[in-house]
Design a protein around this motif. Structure first.
Motif, PDB file in Angstrom:
ATOM      1  N   SER A 298    -127.331 -45.959  49.968  1.00 27.24           N
ATOM      2  CA  SER A 298    -128.415 -45.274  49.149  1.00 27.24           C
ATOM      3  C   SER A 298    -129.734 -46.137  48.819  1.00 27.24           C
ATOM      4  CB  SER A 298    -127.344 -45.159  48.065  1.00 27.24           C
ATOM      5  OG  SER A 298    -126.072 -44.557  48.756  1.00 27.24           O
ATOM      6  N   THR A 377    -128.309 -30.964  38.325  1.00 25.69           N
ATOM      7  CA  THR A 377    -127.206 -31.499  40.502  1.00 25.69           C
ATOM      8  C   THR A 377    -127.952 -29.990  40.706  1.00 25.69           C
ATOM      9  OG1 THR A 377    -125.699 -30.626  39.820  1.00 25.69           O
ATOM     10  CG2 THR A 377    -125.554 -32.547  39.760  1.00 25.69           C
ATOM     11  N   CYS A 383    -129.737 -34.770  48.292  1.00 24.38           N
ATOM     12  CA  CYS A 383    -128.923 -36.371  47.537  1.00 24.38           C
ATOM     13  C   CYS A 383    -127.937 -37.148  49.242  1.00 24.38           C
ATOM     14  CB  CYS A 383    -127.365 -35.902  46.646  1.00 24.38           C
ATOM     15  SG  CYS A 383    -126.620 -35.122  47.518  1.00 24.38           S
ATOM     16  N   HIS A 413    -120.842 -38.228  42.693  1.00 22.37           N
ATOM     17  CA  HIS A 413    -121.133 -37.931  44.313  1.00 22.37           C
ATOM     18  C   HIS A 413    -120.303 -36.442  44.513  1.00 22.37           C
ATOM     19  CE1 HIS A 413    -119.715 -37.659  48.920  1.00 22.37           C
ATOM     20  NE2 HIS A 413    -119.622 -38.636  48.439  1.00 22.37           N
ATOM     21  N   ALA A 416    -123.359 -33.822  43.128  1.00 22.61           N
ATOM     22  CA  ALA A 416    -124.741 -33.934  43.594  1.00 22.61           C
ATOM     23  C   ALA A 416    -124.770 -33.389  44.877  1.00 22.61           C
ATOM     24  CB  ALA A 416    -124.685 -35.502  43.789  1.00 22.61           C
ATOM     25  N   ALA A 417    -123.305 -33.230  45.643  1.00 19.41           N
ATOM     26  CA  ALA A 417    -123.143 -32.646  47.418  1.00 19.41           C
ATOM     27  C   ALA A 417    -123.323 -31.084  46.946  1.00 19.41           C
ATOM     28  CB  ALA A 417    -122.140 -33.150  47.535  1.00 19.41           C
ATOM     29  N   SER A 420    -127.396 -30.226  45.604  1.00 15.79           N
ATOM     30  CA  SER A 420    -128.462 -29.857  45.916  1.00 15.79           C
ATOM     31  C   SER A 420    -128.373 -30.015  47.348  1.00 15.79           C
ATOM     32  CB  SER A 420    -128.728 -31.957  46.883  1.00 15.79           C
ATOM     33  OG  SER A 420    -127.991 -32.409  45.709  1.00 15.79           O
ATOM     34  N   THR A 423    -127.507 -32.338  51.750  1.00 16.85           N
ATOM     35  CA  THR A 423    -126.179 -33.356  51.573  1.00 16.85           C
ATOM     36  C   THR A 423    -126.016 -34.498  52.441  1.00 16.85           C
ATOM     37  OG1 THR A 423    -125.155 -32.147  49.332  1.00 16.85           O
ATOM     38  CG2 THR A 423    -123.943 -34.320  50.367  1.00 16.85           C
ATOM     39  N   THR A 446    -115.253 -35.004  48.474  1.00 17.04           N
ATOM     40  CA  THR A 446    -116.211 -33.740  48.245  1.00 17.04           C
ATOM     41  C   THR A 446    -115.080 -33.038  49.095  1.00 17.04           C
ATOM     42  OG1 THR A 446    -117.814 -35.334  46.971  1.00 17.04           O
ATOM     43  CG2 THR A 446    -118.582 -33.603  48.844  1.00 17.04           C
ATOM     44  N   VAL A 451    -121.207 -30.517  52.191  1.00 23.58           N
ATOM     45  CA  VAL A 451    -121.471 -31.553  52.897  1.00 23.58           C
ATOM     46  C   VAL A 451    -122.321 -31.170  54.319  1.00 23.58           C
ATOM     47  CG1 VAL A 451    -120.970 -33.989  54.088  1.00 23.58           C
ATOM     48  CG2 VAL A 451    -120.009 -33.158  52.233  1.00 23.58           C
TER      49      VAL A 451
END
Lengths: 525, 525
Positions: A298, A377, A383, A413, A416-417, A420, A423, A446, A451
């Motif tokens: 990252s 977020t 992300c 995690h 953010a996922a 966003s 992701t 997650t 995702v």
């Protein structure tokens, strides 16, 4: 040590909406709801109230040392105490407080840290002797291993996301009796910050919710400054006692395990692919915002992103921290307009916070609590996050290894996922001799619904629900691959997947950010 | 307009601990406790909970105009709405919102502003036609006169101190259905500030508690900025709607009635005497902190204080605002280390807030809520405050004139007086042809127990409970005088005291900062 019930067993679990099995209650008294989907609403209309106090001037809250503070707040058997982990593996406060509690003969403590690190292995004897009854928080390393082997049974560890933990506090799911808040500067009234002082650790985003809601708040500082502390991150109004100690931490330990950019050529290639994906999908333009995970890949993405923006003259909107020097560089070069910072990962982040007014400290309530009017977020373009495992439903595991051991926290995690627009998970197809892309992750951290893309060193898999992305990446001739193909390739390369050899006892619950249980972790045999 | 009960009458009142008569409940449903002393504890251990919400990304909360916002938050008959007064007499938002409410036919509104100003005389027709049912907040000028003449009966206005109003919200005494928060900059998610933009008004201390606790929050802005708003005073997590309007206020009106230093030679002399008092009592040394009222004499004291510190090389600790250019000058000259700023009184204060990191924005919760772990006012060395009347028990009135008219809010007067080590009231002995020092004030705003010194143009009176001060000032040969002598002198100079010609109906309750009623205001005949 009281054990009102035995451990939670597999056959008492219920299935949630993604086919994982979770408890409905725990011996430490939590009611657990199974995961139903990304955006479940709060169960009640109002959170728990803040404690009211009575202030009579003039006030001086300073005491010498932890024992005096414990006496003053009347900490006693069975109480729940909390800590933040901004000092990470350099933290001295958790051990210091538990040493004092142990010495004073207080027992059955509920430990509610944001996260514990290898340095806190020191606590294991206190778990064994009944000083500590249960832990809810992220366990990185040795304490996770200890929990995996049944060391905390019958009590399951509850792991929450950063946003989910503040949600749990604000909703009243967890009531904190005493919050011990490490501060690198505080005044006699308790106004505090982590931004300055010899043990400065930067933004103190984790500590806000604890300060707001704990029945008693003890600031622990090695740097008592004249009133008023400048800057003030958390005000005196939430503070009962200021405990002066010699040293709260070793700033060298802050960056533990997080701030090395990867040197692995194949992961550097993965990081470059992330930029290509974002470019092909049209995201890389003025106003772009992002959050990067703490892992080395990252960080490489952030570096390449900074290079790209500089080269193309793009001005992004903001970066959400965990903040690193790579993000600070973007702010200073003008390729992003602001940093929203809830925790620092290195010294450059700490220094920038006090230097640059566009580098703003925020709470984790603001960062990621989904049961609010809208956290940061939910405004992110992208992300880039890591994984210990990814499965063919795009579910991501960051908590356990494929051998079943619980060795990492959830962090931001999931927040953010879910928040966003896009992701992206970065991972090698194989780590050591172990496949990362699998049929079914050992543990869901997650959910795959959140995702979009998995970038590996063997190709890029796009979640089929993102047809738009699939189309763009195809047009750009990026090396797309079906996620099942990735799984099969991994199997071909290393033989069969590792299956964790676990028993029936639940040693941990992975709580999704809305407070629902997304998965269980079992005792390793 | 519903009128469930008649007005509260004199014979239904109960006596409080300083011999004033107050109600025990009101037609708008408040339970009222009589004042018992300076530091009454909270009635309950926990305040009311914050509203929980559900946030689903991506979010854009922007609507065009007030009517769209009112629809979105489903504002309806009988609801309680709140406003801050940082734009003071330049505020356009209160009138704009009530115009929309009236146009939409919504009725029986409970109006809970921090304060209203002459510009809000515009609301009188809405009171008469039942759009507005009751008001709780400070009424400066025409609306106070209207209330004094019975215009809001049967509902008494409840006036609170700045600290007391946030206490009332946090304790759940007053529940806000919709807070309309004027912001001079806000982004699409509702992150907001008053510090920048064409209508900048500086610190937005009043708005924090409303944002934290209102069931719905509408940000009203004339300056929509790209995400993230910089700086962020109040985060998006508390915001439901962002209403874009043409103009929130006229910045010229912010300083209305407050920022002129006195030109009256006898009050300039009084201001000099304050410095002599502080000097003689040994307060003027490094670490000194203060709060100054908004009146012209208080401003003169600040100016002289700055001169004195500069000359002597003293470095004070902090000034608590209402902030003015005189305080900013001290920060810039290094004669104080910090400004804690909850509201600006002039342009220099607004500009300094974004320029100087030692000029810090604070909430009024932090400023003065006594039912917390300790507000800023409890750390102050000194405050210099005005009065419409002072009596021989050192009680101070800032709300009513001697003719009984309610024309001023309480502001931070009581919070500052109770918190400071030394509280100095400055006043002329006679104002116009009316004695200021009297046997009994028309209305008690701040109890004499919290007042140490009264400095007039006819001598200095010290509260007998401060024997230490009396001794110091005697040694310094300052012109001390017994407060009863001052009263008698005033009577000799102008004949008898004016007595307000009032009836039996309670038109307002003066609520002390802990939530207890310290006095009642009656209808002027």
């Amino acid at each position: 040590m009281a054990a009102p019930d035995g451990p939670i067993l597999k056959d008492g679990l219920v299935e949630n909406s993604i086919g994982r099995f979770v408890p409905t209650s725990t011996p430490q008294g939590r009611r657990v709801r199974p995961y139903r989907g990304l955006h479940s609403p709060p169960e009640v209309m109002r959170g728990i109230g803040r404690p009211l106090r009575r202030s009579v001037p003039p006030e001086n809250k300073v005491v010498e040392g932890i024992e005096a503070a414990i006496k003053k707040v009347e900490l006693s058997d069975g109480m729940v105490i909390s800590f933040h982990h901004h000092l990470r593996n350099g933290d001295l406060v958790v051990n210091m407080v538990l040493d004092a509690i142990h010495k004073m003969g207080i027992k059955d403590i509920g430990l509610f840290p944001t996260a514990l690190f290898p340095i806190h292995e020191h606590l294991i004897p206190y778990i064994k002797d009944g000083t500590i009854r249960w832990i809810e928080g992220s366990l990185n390393g040795p304490l996770g291993k200890f929990a995996s082997e049944g060391g905390l049974l019958p009590y399951p560890v509850i792991l929450r996301t950063h946003g989910g933990r503040t949600r749990a506090i604000e909703a009243g799911d967890v009531e904190i009796d005493v919050a011990f808040i490490a501060a690198s500067a505080a005044d006699q009234a308790g106004n505090m910050t982590g931004a300055v002082g010899p043990s400065a650790f930067g933004a103190m985003g984790f500590a806000f919710a604890d300060a707001w809601y704990a029945k008693k708040v003890v600031v622990v500082t090695d740097n008592l400054v004249p009133y008023p502390c400048t800057p003030i991150s958390i005000p005196s109004t939430y503070v009962d006692v200021v405990a002066k100690v010699d040293r709260i931490g070793d700033p060298e330990g802050i960056g533990w395990g997080t701030t090395q950019i990867t040197r692995d050529p194949k992961m550097l290639m993965v990081a470059r692919r992330v930029i290509e994906v974002l470019d092909a999908a049209g995201y890389l333009k003025d106003g772009f915002s992002f959050q990067a995970g703490a892992g080395g890949t990252s960080l490489a993405v952030v570096k390449y992103l900074g290079d790209y923006f500089k080269e193309k003259g793009i001005v992004g909107s903001f970066a959400m921290g965990g903040t690193t020097g790579y993000v600070v560089r973007m702010l200073e070069e003008g390729t992003i307009r602001a940093i929203l910072d809830a925790q620092a990962f290195d010294l450059e982040a700490i220094q920038s916070l006090t230097r640059n007014p566009n580098h703003m400290e925020v709470s984790h309530h603001h960062f990621g609590n989904p049961h609010t009017g809208g956290p940061i977020t939910h405004q992110q373009t992208a992300c880039f996050l890591g994984a210990t495992e990814v499965d063919i439903d795009f579910n991501v595991n960051v908590n356990t290894h494929s051998n079943g051991y619980l060795l990492h926290g959830t962090g931001g995690h999931t927040d953010a996922a879910v928040g966003s627009e896009v992701t992206i998970i970065t991972a090698p197809l194989i780590r050591g001799r172990i496949p990362v892309v699998r049929e079914r992750v050992t543990t869901v951290t997650t959910p795959g619904e959140a995702v979009d893309v998995v970038v590996t060193d063997h190709g890029i898999a796009v979640n089929p629900r993102r047809e738009d992305l699939l189309e763009s990446l195809k047009r750009a001739k990026l090396p797309l691959v079906d996620i099942e193909e990735l799984m099969k390739k991994a199997r071909r390369l290393v033989g069969r997947e590792m299956t964790a050899d676990v028993g029936d006892e639940v040693i941990a619950i992975i709580e999704y950010r809305t407070g629902e249980a997304i998965d269980s972790v079992f005792r390793v045999k």
